[in-house]
Design an enzyme around this catalytic site. Structure first.
Site, short mmCIF file in Angstrom:
data_model
loop_
_atom_site.label_atom_id
_atom_site.label_comp_id
_atom_site.label_asym_id
_atom_site.label_seq_id
_atom_site.Cartn_x
_atom_site.Cartn_y
_atom_site.Cartn_z
N MET A 262 32.43 45.11 37.74
CA MET A 262 31.08 44.91 38.28
C MET A 262 30.86 45.85 39.47
O MET A 262 29.99 45.62 40.30
CB MET A 262 30.89 43.45 38.68
N LEU B 64 34.23 49.05 43.71
CA LEU B 64 35.62 49.24 43.30
C LEU B 64 36.56 49.32 44.50
O LEU B 64 36.25 49.95 45.50
CB LEU B 64 35.74 50.53 42.46
N HIS C 255 40.95 47.71 41.38
CA HIS C 255 40.34 48.42 40.25
C HIS C 255 41.04 49.75 40.00
O HIS C 255 41.22 50.18 38.86
CB HIS C 255 38.85 48.70 40.53
N VAL D 113 46.53 43.07 43.19
CA VAL D 113 46.85 43.95 44.33
C VAL D 113 46.43 43.21 45.60
O VAL D 113 45.34 42.61 45.66
CB VAL D 113 46.11 45.30 44.21
N LEU E 28 42.95 41.50 46.78
CA LEU E 28 41.75 42.34 46.87
C LEU E 28 40.67 41.78 45.96
O LEU E 28 40.94 41.38 44.83
CB LEU E 28 42.08 43.78 46.46
O1 PAF Z 1 35.99 40.68 36.45
C1 PAF Z 1 34.85 41.20 36.47
O2 PAF Z 1 34.57 42.10 37.25
C2 PAF Z 1 33.81 40.69 35.51
O3 PAF Z 1 33.92 39.33 35.31
C3 PAF Z 1 33.79 41.44 34.18
C4 PAF Z 1 35.08 41.22 33.39
C5 PAF Z 1 33.57 42.93 34.40
C6 PAF Z 1 32.63 40.94 33.30
O4 PAF Z 1 31.40 41.08 33.94
#
Ligand code: PAF
Length: 295
Positions: free
Chosen positions: A39, A42, A46, A185, A193
């Protein structure tokens, strides 16, 4: 840097038809595609997912979409951090090939009538506090899997119940993708995080440390069995409850890694210690795998 010596720059796409064309080309070239759904906002967690995707795939897609379907009315959908420029820099630094950042209307031209039902596992713990959240999450994950059609999709273990549900959906609905997970992490103070950590004031962040403390205290006590783990975890959370601002506990529980059902007394072996709490207005979740000894 790319092979040509130019700075690495992922292709930014916001339309499904363009994504499909790139996908067709990769298909023709026989490239193994790895997907990291996010989402946005980052962080290093991520980055770790993108690095794994880079290691396992020959083409890496990062999706950035704040999915309205998984937010309940009154939750933080409007204030969820959106930082596309910074996210693109992160994706470039980790050598993602493509960033798919669609608008809401591209993904949901109309409110979907048919959605994924997360079932019983989607109604406990996070699902009990946030009814409908997991149905919305699985719906968008399934859509993204259909749109990107990756060979591998990478998710973080921090959202452990989410991960277990995605695995279950992929199994139950025969989705042809391998799900790969990456350990949580943590910052140097132990806090996992999360994009939502940005909401915390310094004082709230200091109180929030009770969550990882509870998990690590629980893991240290795991040799003594289920009740010893929960006792040790609760003690750290009681300290958090007495802090200012207080940690308001939602749950601390030991669950089975595959089903997220509660571990009954006397059970030994692998388990997950999961915690959720509010600090100020921010709801935080965290978990840690451990191995339970006999009581
Ligand atoms: O973990 C996330 O960021 C969200 O739940 C996802 C898996 C991208 C779905 O929107």
């Amino acid at each position: 840097m790319s092979a040509s010596g130019k700075p690495w720059s992922p292709l930014l796409i916001d339309r499904i038809d363009r994504l499909s064309r790139v996908r067709e080309n990769w298909w023709a070239d026989g490239r193994r595609v790895a997907l990291v759904p996010t989402m946005g906002a980052l962080h290093d967690g991520h980055r770790a997912l993108i690095r794994t995707a880079r290691r396992l795939g020959e083409a890496v897609v990062v999706t950035i979409f704040v999915n309205p379907l998984q937010f309940l009315p009154g939750e933080d959908f409007d204030r969820y951090p959106r930082r596309l420029e910074a996210d693109l820099r992160t994706c470039a630094a980790e050598h993602a090939d493509l960033v798919f950042a669609p608008s809401r209307s591209e993904i949901y031209p109309a409110d979907p009538e048919v959605t994924v039902c997360a079932g019983a596992m989607g109604r406990v713990l996070e699902g009990a506090t946030r009814p409908g959240h997991f149905d919305g999450m699985l719906t968008v994950v399934l859509k993204l899997l259909h749109l990107v059609r990756p060979d591998i999709a990478v998710f973080g273990e921090k959202d452990g119940q989410q991960l277990a549900l995605i695995r279950k959906m992929v199994t139950d609905l025969d989705v042809p993708v391998r799900i790969q997970s990456e350990p949580t992490v943590r910052d140097s103070d132990g806090l996992a995080l999360s994009s939502r950590n940005a909401y915390l004031s310094d004082a709230e962040r200091s109180s929030a440390r009770a969550l990882p403390r509870a998990l690590f205290a629980g893991r240290d006590a795991a040799g003594g069995g289920r009740d010893a783990v929960l006792r040790a975890g609760r003690k750290a959370l009681d300290d958090g409850a007495a802090a200012s601002p207080p940690v308001e506990l939602d749950y601390l529980t030991l669950v089975s890694p595959d089903t997220w059902t509660e571990i009954p007394p006397g059970m030994t072996g692998p388990a997950i210690l999961a915690v959720a709490a509010k600090v100020g207005d921010t709801r935080l979740i965290d978990n840690l795998p451990l191995v339970l000894g006999p009581e």
